[in-house]
Design an enzyme around this catalytic site. Structure first.
Site, short mmCIF file in Angstrom:
data_model
loop_
_atom_site.label_atom_id
_atom_site.label_comp_id
_atom_site.label_asym_id
_atom_site.label_seq_id
_atom_site.Cartn_x
_atom_site.Cartn_y
_atom_site.Cartn_z
N HIS A 112 -2.79 5.19 5.90
CA HIS A 112 -2.08 4.13 6.51
C HIS A 112 -0.60 4.17 6.10
O HIS A 112 -0.49 4.55 4.81
CB HIS A 112 -2.46 2.81 6.11
CG HIS A 112 -3.82 2.46 6.78
ND1 HIS A 112 -5.01 2.55 5.79
CD2 HIS A 112 -4.25 1.83 7.86
CE1 HIS A 112 -6.15 2.18 6.67
NE2 HIS A 112 -5.73 1.83 7.62
N ASP A 139 -0.69 2.67 2.46
CA ASP A 139 -1.26 3.35 1.47
C ASP A 139 -0.47 4.15 0.57
O ASP A 139 -0.57 4.46 -0.58
CB ASP A 139 -2.41 4.50 2.31
CG ASP A 139 -3.32 3.49 2.90
OD1 ASP A 139 -3.36 2.44 2.68
OD2 ASP A 139 -4.06 4.21 3.77
C1 XUL Z 1 -11.68 -0.81 8.63
C2 XUL Z 1 -11.31 0.73 8.86
C3 XUL Z 1 -9.97 0.93 8.85
C4 XUL Z 1 -9.72 2.17 9.85
C5 XUL Z 1 -8.19 2.63 9.63
O1 XUL Z 1 -12.79 -1.22 8.77
O2 XUL Z 1 -12.36 1.20 9.25
O3 XUL Z 1 -9.87 1.62 7.40
O4 XUL Z 1 -10.25 3.10 9.88
O5 XUL Z 1 -7.30 1.68 9.96
#
Ligand code: XUL
Ligand code: CO
Length: 441
Positions: free
Chosen positions: A104, A107
């Site tokens: 993300h 992150d």
């Molecule tokens: C949350 C989840 C996230 C997504 C990316 O449950 O799976 O980490 O994969 O936003």
């Protein structure tokens, strides 16, 4: 780039030593360079590390703060810490021998006081990531934006009742797509963490769904305008953090995408623990996506049978994974997708070495499942059984039904005049379960 110091000094690059090894820091089944059908195992499985869990997760839970303390988190300047952390991450990617990682935006770089400052922070870390990708050969499987942590998103991002928040989210995703493109990301993921509601007393469900669709159309248009060729993926999850999330599971996701004319632009990123939270098996979700030609990628993890939330554990259940891999192989593979370990260490697993044990276990379980699934598919016993079970649709009136060449009147005549009572045939479930076990043991 100057040679960085080692963050995992005591751990060497993980080697494949075969099923009989006693070395806990070796692969038993995952042999990245082994050629299978003209392609390396690494290229078949396309493993990826989830930056948020493995390099931002600290083991916090609602009852206490983090337990995991990493030496590379020391320091005062958030940008230098972020760079150090990224150096550690890339050392880990190489030592665990994955070809990909996922992140993300927030992150990899700290959020600033303004969007402009956040973007500048991100740019600095993207430059760093670019250099590390070049130096190591590790690639970006997908990027995404965190639209669920900051308090501005407490009532959703694209489905927020306030258009100002929608606009902010759009600006954030624009930048996240830009940097995903810049880093050669092969996909871009939309997980709607807070795109849902807690109560209909304060929610206009129809308008919120319309807004989510508008947001995704804007993303598609923007990607086209900048020439981003990566695959867009939507990741369903029924609940948590919101009580009711709009993209509940693959089936509701398909309906949503088709309703809004988005089905050509998105595929699914299927997460094991999200499947089970929705009351489905992992294999079910893969099959539904494959049935619509929309199987994109996998977030590899597992829940806990005794807990009703998203525990994001490493999956070592070879039976579950073998069934999943049979469906993946039959669907023709994951294309530009991969197997991303969206999984985290348990709170008391605080040693850096635990990060290796966790991923070795997950990778070995998938590698073994891949081999078992290949044998199952090659033997053709299960597919032969399926063909035989549906053979009555291959010719005669069965074929006419599939081709929609007959209707109730013709079938009524056929039953009354010719066919009479059908002869029931066994579904042979127990036989098939035993057959499956014969591949596992
Ligand atoms: C949350 C989840 C996230 C997504 C990316 O449950 O799976 O980490 O994969 O936003
Ligand atoms: Co996920």
């Amino acid at each position: 780039m100057k040679k960085a110091k080692s963050h995992f000094l005591r751990i060497r690059r993980i080697a494949f030593e075969g099923p009989r090894t006693n070395n806990p820091l070796a692969f038993r089944h995952y042999n990245p360079d082994e050629i299978v059908d003209g392609k390396t195992m690494s290229a078949h499985l396309r493993f990826s590390i989830a930056y948020w869990h493995s390099f931002r997760g600290v083991g916090a839970d609602p009852f206490g703060p983090g337990t995991i303390q990493r030496p590379w988190e020391a320091g005062k300047d958030p940008i230098s810490i972020a760079k150090n952390r990224m150096d550690a991450a890339f050392e880990f990617f190489q030592k665990i021998r994955v070809p990909f990682y996922c992140f993300h935006d927030r992150d990899i770089a700290p959020e600033g006081r303004t969007l402009a400052e956040s973007n500048r922070n991100l740019d600095r870390l993207v430059d760093h990531a670019k250099a590390l990708q070049r130096a190591t050969g590790v690639k970006l499987l997908w990027g995404t934006a965190n639209l669920f942590s900051n308090r501005r998103y407490m009532c959703g991002a694209a489905t927020n009742p306030d258009a100002h928040v929608f606009a902010y989210a759009a600006a954030q995703v624009k930048k996240a797509i830009d940097v995903t493109k810049e880093l050669g990301g092969q996909n871009y993921v939309f997980w709607g963490g807070r795109e849902g509601y807690e109560t209909l007393l304060n929610t206009n469900l129809k308008r919120e769904q319309d807004h989510l669709a508008a947001f995704l159309h804007m993303a598609v248009d923007y990607a086209k305008s900048i020439g981003f060729k990566g695959q867009f993926l939507i990741e369903p999850k029924p609940k948590e953090p919101t009580k009711h999330q709009y993209d509940f599971d693959v089936a509701s996701g398909v309906a949503f995408l088709r309703t809004y004319g988005l089905e050509k632009f998105l595929k699914f990123n299927i997460e094991t623990n999200h499947a089970t939270l929705a009351g489905h098996s992992f294999q079910h979700e893969i099959e539904v996506a494959a049935a619509h030609g929309m199987l994109g990628s996998i977030d590899a993890n597992a829940g806990d049978e005794l807990l009703g939330w998203d525990t994001d554990q490493f999956n070592t259940n070879v039976k579950e994974l073998s069934l999943a891999m049979v469906s993946v192989l039959r669907a023709g593979g994951l294309g530009s997708g991969g197997l991303n370990f969206d999984a985290k260490l348990r709170r008391p697993s605080i040693d850096p070495e635990d990060l290796f044990h966790a991923h070795i276990g997950g990778m070995d379980a998938y590698a073994l499942a891949f081999k078992i699934a290949r044998r199952i598919v090659a033997d053709g016993k299960f597919s032969g059984f399926l063909e035989e079970r549906y053979a009555s649709y291959d010719s005669g009136f069965g074929r006419d039904i599939e081709k929609q060449r007959v209707g109730f009147r013709e079938l009524n005549q056929l039953v009354l005049r010719k066919l009479g009572e059908p002869k029931p045939r066994s579904g042979k479930q127990e036989y098939l379960e035993n057959l499956l076990n014969s591949y596992l043991h």
